[in-house]
Structures are given as structure tokens and as C-alpha cells.
Motif scaffolding. Structure first.
Motif, mmCIF file in Angstrom:
data_model
loop_
_atom_site.group_PDB
_atom_site.id
_atom_site.type_symbol
_atom_site.label_atom_id
_atom_site.label_comp_id
_atom_site.label_asym_id
_atom_site.label_seq_id
_atom_site.Cartn_x
_atom_site.Cartn_y
_atom_site.Cartn_z
ATOM 1 N N THR A 103 0.740 -0.902 0.063
ATOM 2 C CA THR A 103 -0.064 -0.047 -0.139
ATOM 3 C C THR A 103 0.992 1.203 0.107
ATOM 4 O O THR A 103 2.177 1.156 0.244
ATOM 5 N N VAL A 104 0.181 2.486 -0.235
ATOM 6 C CA VAL A 104 0.974 3.634 -0.251
ATOM 7 C C VAL A 104 0.274 4.695 0.402
ATOM 8 O O VAL A 104 -1.005 4.817 0.348
ATOM 9 N N LEU A 105 0.972 5.087 1.650
ATOM 10 C CA LEU A 105 0.349 6.380 2.375
ATOM 11 C C LEU A 105 0.966 7.547 1.623
ATOM 12 O O LEU A 105 1.946 7.961 1.505
ATOM 13 N N LEU A 106 -0.200 8.229 1.020
ATOM 14 C CA LEU A 106 0.118 9.501 0.368
ATOM 15 C C LEU A 106 -0.623 10.582 1.113
ATOM 16 O O LEU A 106 -1.706 11.051 1.068
ATOM 17 N N PRO A 107 0.220 11.489 1.890
ATOM 18 C CA PRO A 107 -0.309 12.500 2.504
ATOM 19 C C PRO A 107 -0.517 13.654 1.560
ATOM 20 O O PRO A 107 -0.056 13.939 0.676
ATOM 21 N N THR A 108 -1.849 14.498 2.041
ATOM 22 C CA THR A 108 -2.243 15.849 1.620
ATOM 23 C C THR A 108 -2.540 16.571 2.745
ATOM 24 O O THR A 108 -2.547 16.286 3.969
ATOM 25 N N GLU A 109 -2.617 17.813 2.416
ATOM 26 C CA GLU A 109 -3.036 18.833 3.430
ATOM 27 C C GLU A 109 -4.378 18.533 4.205
ATOM 28 O O GLU A 109 -4.572 18.980 5.216
ATOM 29 N N GLN A 110 -5.261 17.512 3.551
ATOM 30 C CA GLN A 110 -6.404 17.240 4.143
ATOM 31 C C GLN A 110 -6.580 15.830 4.868
ATOM 32 O O GLN A 110 -7.454 15.492 5.200
ATOM 33 N N GLY A 111 -5.233 15.170 4.812
ATOM 34 C CA GLY A 111 -5.145 13.806 5.207
ATOM 35 C C GLY A 111 -4.488 12.855 4.397
ATOM 36 O O GLY A 111 -4.200 13.241 3.279
ATOM 37 N N LEU A 112 -4.401 11.633 4.671
ATOM 38 C CA LEU A 112 -3.825 10.634 3.571
ATOM 39 C C LEU A 112 -5.114 10.080 2.812
ATOM 40 O O LEU A 112 -6.519 10.132 2.940
ATOM 41 N N VAL A 113 -4.813 9.820 1.557
ATOM 42 C CA VAL A 113 -5.876 9.537 0.597
ATOM 43 C C VAL A 113 -6.061 8.069 0.818
ATOM 44 O O VAL A 113 -5.440 7.081 0.781
ATOM 45 N N VAL A 114 -7.397 7.790 0.567
ATOM 46 C CA VAL A 114 -8.019 6.454 0.764
ATOM 47 C C VAL A 114 -9.043 6.366 -0.611
ATOM 48 O O VAL A 114 -9.291 7.318 -1.178
ATOM 49 N N GLY A 115 -9.120 5.192 -1.193
ATOM 50 C CA GLY A 115 -9.988 4.937 -2.105
ATOM 51 C C GLY A 115 -11.013 3.952 -2.146
ATOM 52 O O GLY A 115 -10.837 2.781 -1.125
ATOM 53 N N ARG A 116 -12.228 3.928 -2.494
ATOM 54 C CA ARG A 116 -13.233 2.678 -2.402
ATOM 55 C C ARG A 116 -13.283 1.935 -3.799
ATOM 56 O O ARG A 116 -13.077 2.316 -4.871
ATOM 57 N N GLY A 117 -12.859 0.497 -3.560
ATOM 58 C CA GLY A 117 -12.712 -0.423 -4.484
ATOM 59 C C GLY A 117 -14.196 -0.435 -5.472
ATOM 60 O O GLY A 117 -15.223 -0.535 -5.045
ATOM 61 N N ALA A 118 -13.799 -0.186 -6.695
ATOM 62 C CA ALA A 118 -15.215 -0.454 -7.820
ATOM 63 C C ALA A 118 -15.410 -1.963 -7.741
ATOM 64 O O ALA A 118 -14.832 -2.820 -7.125
ATOM 65 N N SER A 119 -16.496 -2.090 -8.333
ATOM 66 C CA SER A 119 -17.607 -3.243 -8.364
ATOM 67 C C SER A 119 -16.691 -4.269 -9.106
ATOM 68 O O SER A 119 -16.965 -5.457 -8.882
ATOM 69 N N THR A 120 -15.831 -3.822 -9.958
ATOM 70 C CA THR A 120 -15.034 -5.081 -10.803
ATOM 71 C C THR A 120 -13.676 -5.419 -10.016
ATOM 72 O O THR A 120 -13.095 -6.379 -10.436
ATOM 73 N N THR A 121 -13.371 -4.919 -8.786
ATOM 74 C CA THR A 121 -12.148 -5.482 -7.868
ATOM 75 C C THR A 121 -12.454 -6.505 -7.176
ATOM 76 O O THR A 121 -13.652 -6.848 -6.958
ATOM 77 N N ALA A 122 -11.377 -7.114 -6.442
ATOM 78 C CA ALA A 122 -11.595 -8.069 -5.602
ATOM 79 C C ALA A 122 -12.065 -7.520 -4.434
ATOM 80 O O ALA A 122 -12.723 -8.411 -3.589
ATOM 81 N N ALA A 123 -12.209 -6.471 -3.820
ATOM 82 C CA ALA A 123 -12.707 -5.903 -2.546
ATOM 83 C C ALA A 123 -13.892 -4.567 -3.032
ATOM 84 O O ALA A 123 -13.482 -3.711 -2.548
ATOM 85 N N PRO A 124 -15.023 -5.074 -3.816
ATOM 86 C CA PRO A 124 -15.873 -4.062 -4.122
ATOM 87 C C PRO A 124 -16.530 -3.346 -2.652
ATOM 88 O O PRO A 124 -16.995 -4.010 -1.831
#
Length: 250
Positions: A103-124
Motif C-alpha cells: 500500500t501507499v500512504l499518500l499525505p495531503t493537507e487534508q489527510g491521507l488518501v483512501v479509495g473505494r474499490g470499484a465493483s469489478t475489483t476483488a474488494a468492491p
């Protein structure tokens, strides 16, 4: 790091390993009984029927670790494919190959970036840090720390459209899942702005949609604490603990 009483009473999903040097030793894949192989194939057929775009790609499976000296991790691994994750419902947890992922912790001025898995991924629908399962290296190249770092920055580019050089990502933490022994290698990238992330992700979504595909992360958000991540919805098991550790480090 401070913890609440409820944290002490509840078993945490992952443990942090004090690791400064990593090496990998390849082993043969686990032997399956004829019944297990039949069930693995049957369950994979069910998965493909639900999601035809699912790909039975190669992955690195963890067969266990050794800690021969302080700060040194030796991981035993084997070449498997995604369908073999079905062993998690066929065997006791202690007898199942774990995942190896980055995984990658990507900092920004508003916190770390997280993403929601799309329906086609292994973790929708599940919120995670950018990243993914490690694939076996090709062309005779070794599986080592440098390969993990390359995988991490590649996943960041593929999922968010954010590019960083290999040398700019440093290993922040290593986790081991308590149930299946999955190994997570978590890298910290240099800070970027929230606007850059949203712009690059938007461009990526438009490009993928234009090619008839879809993004791996269908939505992104910025979090500074486990409670903020919880409010987004279901998330990766490692996420609350990793957010706490990052918050303690900055």
C-alpha cells in the motif's frame, strides 16, 4: 501510542513487525487434495459468473515468516493465482497461504488518501489505501524490497494517476494479519495536494471509462483518523491501526 480500554479487550486484526531488512525465499506451492482443487475451481467459476471481468492473475502467497535477528524478516513465498484464495473457506486459517500486498500512504493537507474499490475489483465497496497484491517478478528478477517498492509506486499510478519515483517512497510499516498471516508492506510517499489527487484521479477515471473499462477506485477521500475512515464505510482490516500509527508518527 495510547490505546483505549476497548482496544485492549479486542484482538487487533494485524500486528506490526519491526523490520528494517526483508528477504524472500521461494518455496513450492501447497499441495491440494483432489477435492480441494475441485472446490477451488468450482468457487472460481461462481466468482466469474458474478463478475466476468475477474482475472485469475498470478500472485505472491505467503507461506510464513522467520525473524532470525532483530529487524530482519525472511518471508517464505509461493506462486499461486487469485482462485486459490478460495482456500480461506476450505481450510483452517492457520493452514491457508496468506496474501502479500503493498500500500501507499499518500499525505495531503487534508489527510491521507483512501479509495473505494470499484465493483469489478476483488474488494468492491471497501475503502483501502492505494495498493494491491504483489505479483511474482518476471524476467528472472528477484522478489525483494526494491520489487515491492516498484509495485507500490506502480499501484499508486494505476489507481490514482499520481506518479512518484521509486526512490521517493520509503517503507513505513510492515504488518502481518492475525488470521491468515498476510503480509502488508506499507510505503510512505512524499506529500501532494488534495487538488492534484482529485484532478489526476478524475483524468484517470475519464480515460478508463473512455476505453470501456472502469477505475479500480471509484471514489477517493481524505482521512486523518480511524473514526473518519469508519464513517466512510467498510474498510481494509489494517486501515484503523495504520492510521493510528501514522498519526503518532507525524
Amino acid at each position: 501510542m495510547t490505546t483505549s480500554g476497548s482496544d485492549h479487550r479486542r484482538a487487533r486484526p494485524v500486528e506490526f513487525l519491526d523490520v528494517r531488512r526483508v528477504s524472500f525465499v521461494e518455496r513450492p506451492p501447497p499441495v491440494l487434495t483432489p477435492w480441494e482443487q475441485g472446490e477451488v475451481d468450482r468457487l472460481w467459476a461462481v466468482t466469474q459468473a458474478r463478475s466476468p471481468t475477474t482475472f485469475d492473475g498470478p500472485l505472491v502467497a505467503s507461506l510464513g515468516i522467520d525473524l532470525p535477528s532483530p529487524g530482519v524478516l525472511v518471508a517464505r513465498w509461493a506462486r499461486l493465482s487469485y482462485r486459490h484464495r478460495a482456500l480461506r473457506v476450505l481450510r483452517p486459517p492457520g493452514d491457508v497461504p496468506g496474501s502479500v500486498f503493498v500500500t501507499v500512504l499518500l499525505p495531503t493537507e487534508q489527510g491521507l488518501v483512501v479509495g473505494r474499490g470499484a465493483s469489478t475489483t476483488a474488494a468492491p465497496g471497501r475503502w483501502t489505501l492505494p495498493g494491491g497484491s504483489v505479483e511474482p517478478p518476471g524476467d528472472g528478477r528477484p522478489l525483494d524490497g526494491a520489487a515491492l517498492r516498484r509495485d507500490a509506486v506502480r499501484e499508486l499510478d494505476e489507481e490514482l494517476g499520481v506518479r512518484v519515483a521509486d526512490g521517493e517512497a520509503r517503507l513505513f510499516a510492515v504488518t502481518r494479519g492475525r488470521r491468515f498471516g498476510s503480509l502488508g508492506f506499507h510505503f510512505l510517499a512524499p506529500p501532494v495536494t488534495r487538488d492534484l489527487v482529485l484532478r489526476r484521479h478524475g483524468e484517470l477515471v475519464a480515460a478508463e471509462t473512455g476505453h470501456g473499462a472502469g477505475p479500480e477506485l471509484d471514489e477517493v477521500a481524505f482521512v486523518t483518523s480511524p473514526s473518519e475512515a469508519d464513517r466512510l464505510g467498510p474498510g481494509a482490516d489494517y486501515l484503523p491501526q495504520l492510521l493510528r500509527r501514522y498519526g503518532d508518527a507525524v
